[in-house]
Design a protein around this motif. Structure first.
Motif, PDB file in Angstrom:
ATOM      1  N   VAL A  20       0.822  -1.125  -0.045  1.00 51.29           N
ATOM      2  CA  VAL A  20      -0.027  -0.010   0.005  1.00 51.29           C
ATOM      3  C   VAL A  20       0.971   1.220  -0.112  1.00 51.29           C
ATOM      4  O   VAL A  20       0.360   2.267  -0.659  1.00 51.29           O
ATOM      5  N   ARG A  46      -6.986  -7.445  -0.328  1.00 52.85           N
ATOM      6  CA  ARG A  46      -6.472  -8.208  -1.326  1.00 52.85           C
ATOM      7  C   ARG A  46      -7.446  -7.891  -2.807  1.00 52.85           C
ATOM      8  O   ARG A  46      -8.604  -7.740  -2.597  1.00 52.85           O
ATOM      9  N   ASN A  66      -1.330  -2.898  -4.578  1.00 49.40           N
ATOM     10  CA  ASN A  66      -3.143  -2.525  -4.207  1.00 49.40           C
ATOM     11  C   ASN A  66      -3.301  -1.229  -4.978  1.00 49.40           C
ATOM     12  O   ASN A  66      -3.979  -0.355  -4.427  1.00 49.40           O
ATOM     13  N   PHE A 104     -11.461  -5.376  -5.438  1.00 51.26           N
ATOM     14  CA  PHE A 104     -10.996  -5.546  -4.033  1.00 51.26           C
ATOM     15  C   PHE A 104     -11.630  -6.175  -3.106  1.00 51.26           C
ATOM     16  O   PHE A 104     -12.922  -5.996  -3.165  1.00 51.26           O
TER      17      PHE A 104
END
Lengths: 265, 260
Positions: free
Chosen positions: A87, A203, A244, A259
């Motif tokens: 992230v 995820r 991500n 997501f």
């Protein structure tokens, strides 16, 4: 313009620039929301935050660090470990904007060729190891010494000097040599976050039933190897190397990539 | 076993590449690390420790109200991302609350190095204890030493009459005037650089250098016999006499001999 195409891109750019702006204002105008920079910071003059990889290098270099630095590093470590994936790389690191621009230009001008030029995705872990060994041998945080990430955020907050040459080097490398070469192959900080982001909850999930095999997700993904399941079986992206960024979710015309939490089936 | 062979080869290849990259990388670091002429903020730990522990966050730079502190950018010739100041541009104004020191998250600026006990015995920040550097005077260009009256550095010194004093010497050139010569005392000088900033010569004739560059070291084998506390060091020492063929005889005997 289809806004759906940018539903993560826009918030991503907003957090990346917003964080830099708050740091910049912290130095220039004395705002106290965020002080310092991405190496170490303080939120509202209370909460300490530190780059856990920089702290690890410091420890390796033999520095006696204070509880403040260690607590800050622990907070960041836990935060990204819980979220999962990289992230930091996709949503915070300013170099992401530089390499994404190189990527965009690559697509616009059709600059391609052998994608990896023989470079291994594992190279970043070797750079990570080398950084820790060099830190111990030379008594300084070795990656922090040359990090284009540091050059960029320090440059924006405190003034560049010749730091822009490092950033330009990354840009040119990504544009002409290897697609996503810096972030996807070499950056040890990315390697570090790949390792700790393995078990977090956020995820990308793929559903084979909806997929029409257009491969747009694979085309856009900066870390293609994490989408190895596309076309084969449904499942979540389990690799910590996924940044991500949500580009795959945005470009999927079939709603087959989304997501989700790792705990949801 | 081709698989094992391949694995070994791959590992060796990666190790070799890492070593090659590491060598270039370490050369770059070594080059950048050898910048001894850099003045650190107050309370900085030793330079060696400092470059190991400073995380390059710039919070000391943000805390400095006079904007004296700068974060070293690449190309500045100083370890990248670490804080320093250049007194001739902006000196350290020695704030009483030393805001840069508590701002440091890593302890690279250590408050205990700039703290002393007050009357009640509590540890309190005291900027007068800072040792950022030491002011050095070039007597050849200092106009006070040439006999022209100037006491700019002396007047501006925050520790006037302690860190800088003026000593009166006879002006042997004219034979009838005095020279008011500024003298720096390392015991009190904090290295703030206000003197360097105030110096009126084109290039400052009084300037701050890091203490380990500006100062010599006497060594343990010299004892100042006139200094009681220094004499203490050899209280328990033993007498040791070295005799050589020459020193066997008393000096007088030796001189009276025909052969030297």
């Amino acid at each position: 313009m289809n806004m759906q195409q940018y539903k993560y891109q826009i918030p991503r750019r907003l957090t990346q620039t917003g964080i830099l702006l708050l740091f910049f204002a912290g130095n220039a105008y004395g705002w106290n929301v965020l002080r310092g920079n991405l190496s170490s910071a303080r939120v509202l003059d209370i909460l300490p935050l530190s780059d856990p990889f920089a702290v690890l290098q410091g420890i390796s270099a033999g520095a006696a660090l204070t509880a403040d630095a260690l607590t800050g590093a622990l907070i960041i470590f836990v935060l990204y470990a819980l979220m999962g994936g990289r992230v930091f790389c996709g949503w915070v690191c300013p170099v992401n904007m530089v390499t994404d621009l190189a990527n965009r230009l690559r697509r616009s001008f059709g600059i391609s060729g052998t994608e990896s030029q023989g470079l291994s995705r594992q190279a970043r872990y070797w750079v990570l190891g080398t950084a820790l060994v060099l830190s111990a041998l030379l008594g300084v945080a070795a990656f922090e010494w040359i990090s284009p990430i540091g050059m960029l955020h320090r440059g924006i907050i405190y003034g560049f000097g010749f730091g822009w040459t490092f950033v330009l080097a990354v840009f040119l490398f990504d544009l002409f040599a290897v697609r996503n070469g810096f972030c996807g192959y070499l950056c040890p900080l990315g390697g570090f976050y790949s390792l700790i982001g393995r078990y977090g909850f956020l995820r990308v999930r793929y559903e084979k039933e909806k997929c029409t095999l257009c491969m747009k997700c694979i085309d856009i993904c900066p870390e293609k190897q994490v989408l190895h399941m596309v076309g084969r079986q449904s499942g979540a992206v389990l690799s910590g190397e996924c940044v991500n960024c949500g580009r795959c979710v945005e470009v999927c015309p079939d709603n087959a990539v989304k997501f989700s939490s790792i705990y949801r089936k | 076993m081709p698989e094992r062979r391949e694995f070994l080869l791959k590992s060796i290849k990666s190790l070799g590449l890492a070593a090659a990259g590491g060598l270039v990388w370490s050369g770059f670091i070594r080059e950048g690390r050898s910048a001894p002429l850099v003045l650190r903020p107050p309370g900085a730990v030793s330079e060696k420790q400092f470059i190991a522990s400073c995380i390059k966050c710039g919070m000391c730079v943000e805390a400095c109200p006079y904007e004296a502190l700068v974060l070293a950018a690449p190309g500045s010739g100083r370890p990248v991302g670490t804080p320093y100041f250049v007194p001739r541009n902006i000196p350290c104004y020695m704030c009483k609350d030393i805001p840069c020191v508590p701002a440091c998250p890593t302890g690279s600026l250590d408050s205990t190095l700039v703290s002393g006990k007050d009357e009640e015995g509590n540890l309190k920040l005291n900027i007068d204890l800072a040792k950022m550097g030491l002011a050095i005077i070039d007597r050849e260009t200092c106009i006070a030493y040439a006999g022209i009256q100037c006491d700019a550095c002396y007047r501006v010194c925050p520790l006037i009459d302690q860190a800088i004093s003026v000593e009166y010497l006879r002006n042997t050139r004219t034979g009838k005037h005095a020279i008011g010569a500024p003298v720096v005392h390392s015991e009190f000088c904090t290295g703030c650089g206000l003197c360097e900033k105030a110096c009126i010569t084109r290039k400052a004739s009084i300037f701050v250098l890091p203490r380990d560059i500006a100062m010599g070291e006497l060594g343990e084998h010299y004892i100042k016999g006139w200094d009681k506390s220094d004499e203490e060091r050899i209280k328990d020492g033993e007498d040791r006499v070295t005799t050589t063929p020459r020193s066997e005889k008393a000096p007088v005997d030796y001189l009276n001999e025909e052969k030297f």
